[in-house]
Design a protein around this motif. Structure first.
Motif, PDB file in Angstrom:
ATOM      1  N   UNK A 187       0.837  -1.178   0.000  1.00 21.27           N
ATOM      2  CA  UNK A 187       0.000   0.000   0.000  1.00 21.27           C
ATOM      3  C   UNK A 187       0.887   1.248   0.000  1.00 21.27           C
ATOM      4  N   UNK A 188       0.565   2.172  -0.887  1.00 19.29           N
ATOM      5  CA  UNK A 188       1.364   3.386  -1.019  1.00 19.29           C
ATOM      6  C   UNK A 188       1.043   4.385   0.068  1.00 19.29           C
ATOM      7  N   UNK A 189       2.067   5.100   0.476  1.00 20.16           N
ATOM      8  CA  UNK A 189       1.895   6.145   1.469  1.00 20.16           C
ATOM      9  C   UNK A 189       1.404   7.409   0.776  1.00 20.16           C
ATOM     10  N   UNK A 190       0.435   8.082   1.376  1.00 22.80           N
ATOM     11  CA  UNK A 190      -0.088   9.316   0.803  1.00 22.80           C
ATOM     12  C   UNK A 190       0.931  10.434   0.946  1.00 22.80           C
ATOM     13  N   UNK A 191       1.083  11.218  -0.104  1.00 26.63           N
ATOM     14  CA  UNK A 191       1.998  12.352  -0.049  1.00 26.63           C
ATOM     15  C   UNK A 191       1.413  13.425   0.863  1.00 26.63           C
ATOM     16  N   UNK A 192       2.260  13.961   1.731  1.00 27.45           N
ATOM     17  CA  UNK A 192       1.806  14.993   2.658  1.00 27.45           C
ATOM     18  C   UNK A 192       1.552  16.290   1.897  1.00 27.45           C
ATOM     19  N   UNK A 193       0.406  16.906   2.144  1.00 29.03           N
ATOM     20  CA  UNK A 193       0.050  18.149   1.482  1.00 29.03           C
ATOM     21  C   UNK A 193       0.866  19.297   2.069  1.00 29.03           C
ATOM     22  N   UNK A 194       1.463  20.092   1.189  1.00 30.94           N
ATOM     23  CA  UNK A 194       2.255  21.246   1.616  1.00 30.94           C
ATOM     24  C   UNK A 194       1.374  22.487   1.489  1.00 30.94           C
ATOM     25  N   UNK A 195       1.115  23.181   2.613  1.00 34.26           N
ATOM     26  CA  UNK A 195       0.271  24.382   2.536  1.00 34.26           C
ATOM     27  C   UNK A 195       0.967  25.496   1.763  1.00 34.26           C
ATOM     28  N   UNK A 196       0.231  26.110   0.857  1.00 35.01           N
ATOM     29  CA  UNK A 196       0.757  27.193   0.037  1.00 35.01           C
ATOM     30  C   UNK A 196       0.125  28.505   0.481  1.00 35.01           C
ATOM     31  N   UNK A 197       0.909  29.583   0.441  1.00 36.51           N
ATOM     32  CA  UNK A 197       0.423  30.914   0.785  1.00 36.51           C
ATOM     33  C   UNK A 197       0.892  31.892  -0.283  1.00 36.51           C
ATOM     34  N   UNK A 198       0.169  33.002  -0.408  1.00 40.02           N
ATOM     35  CA  UNK A 198       0.497  34.013  -1.406  1.00 40.02           C
ATOM     36  C   UNK A 198       1.213  35.185  -0.749  1.00 40.02           C
ATOM     37  N   UNK A 199       2.308  35.602  -1.346  1.00 37.84           N
ATOM     38  CA  UNK A 199       3.052  36.769  -0.869  1.00 37.84           C
ATOM     39  C   UNK A 199       2.266  38.023  -1.232  1.00 37.84           C
ATOM     40  N   UNK A 200       2.110  38.934  -0.274  1.00 41.47           N
ATOM     41  CA  UNK A 200       1.385  40.172  -0.524  1.00 41.47           C
ATOM     42  C   UNK A 200       2.204  41.179  -1.329  1.00 41.47           C
ATOM     43  N   UNK A 201       3.498  40.953  -1.442  1.00 44.82           N
ATOM     44  CA  UNK A 201       4.338  41.864  -2.199  1.00 44.82           C
ATOM     45  C   UNK A 201       4.373  41.521  -3.680  1.00 44.82           C
ATOM     46  N   UNK A 202       4.738  40.273  -3.998  1.00 48.35           N
ATOM     47  CA  UNK A 202       4.915  39.875  -5.400  1.00 48.35           C
ATOM     48  C   UNK A 202       3.754  39.039  -5.942  1.00 48.35           C
ATOM     49  N   UNK A 203       2.799  38.664  -5.101  1.00 54.20           N
ATOM     50  CA  UNK A 203       1.625  37.874  -5.473  1.00 54.20           C
ATOM     51  C   UNK A 203       1.956  36.466  -5.969  1.00 54.20           C
ATOM     52  N   UNK A 204       3.138  35.964  -5.663  1.00 57.63           N
ATOM     53  CA  UNK A 204       3.515  34.601  -6.031  1.00 57.63           C
ATOM     54  C   UNK A 204       3.121  33.649  -4.904  1.00 57.63           C
TER      55      UNK A 204
END
Length: 93
Positions: free
Chosen positions: A1-18
């Motif tokens: 049984x494969x291990x589920x990949x851990x979700x990496x939380x993403x956030x947006x920079x208020x300066x460059x919007x990336x």
């Protein structure tokens, strides 16, 4: 049984919007008392906003008023100056 990949939380920079992983960004927090400060640990309590770990993104977020709008409070220029100094000291390390 494969291990589920851990979700990496993403956030947006208020300066460059990336979008970046949460751990790569710097959190600016408004605490319950109304004070605004930088949170290098990402664990302070309060409403948070994220910027890149560069003074250019902090300056851009200040110029556009994105931090004040996101944190839902007025941020005095003295607070921005203190944040710039703290960020510059952190960049030097």
């Amino acid at each position: 049984m494969e291990k589920k990949a851990k979700k990496i939380p993403m956030r947006q920079c208020l300066g460059c919007n990336e979008h970046f992983p949460k751990k790569e960004l710097l959190r600016v927090v408004r605490d319950p008392a109304g004070g605004v400060s930088l949170d290098f640990t990402g664990k302070k309590s309060g409403r948070g906003a994220y910027i890149c770990k560069s003074s250019a993104c902090l300056a851009k977020a200040e110029k556009n008023g994105r931090l004040a709008r996101n944190l839902e409070c007025e941020i005095p220029h003295e607070i921005y100056a203190a944040m710039r100094e703290e960020l510059a000291a952190h960049e030097a390390n």
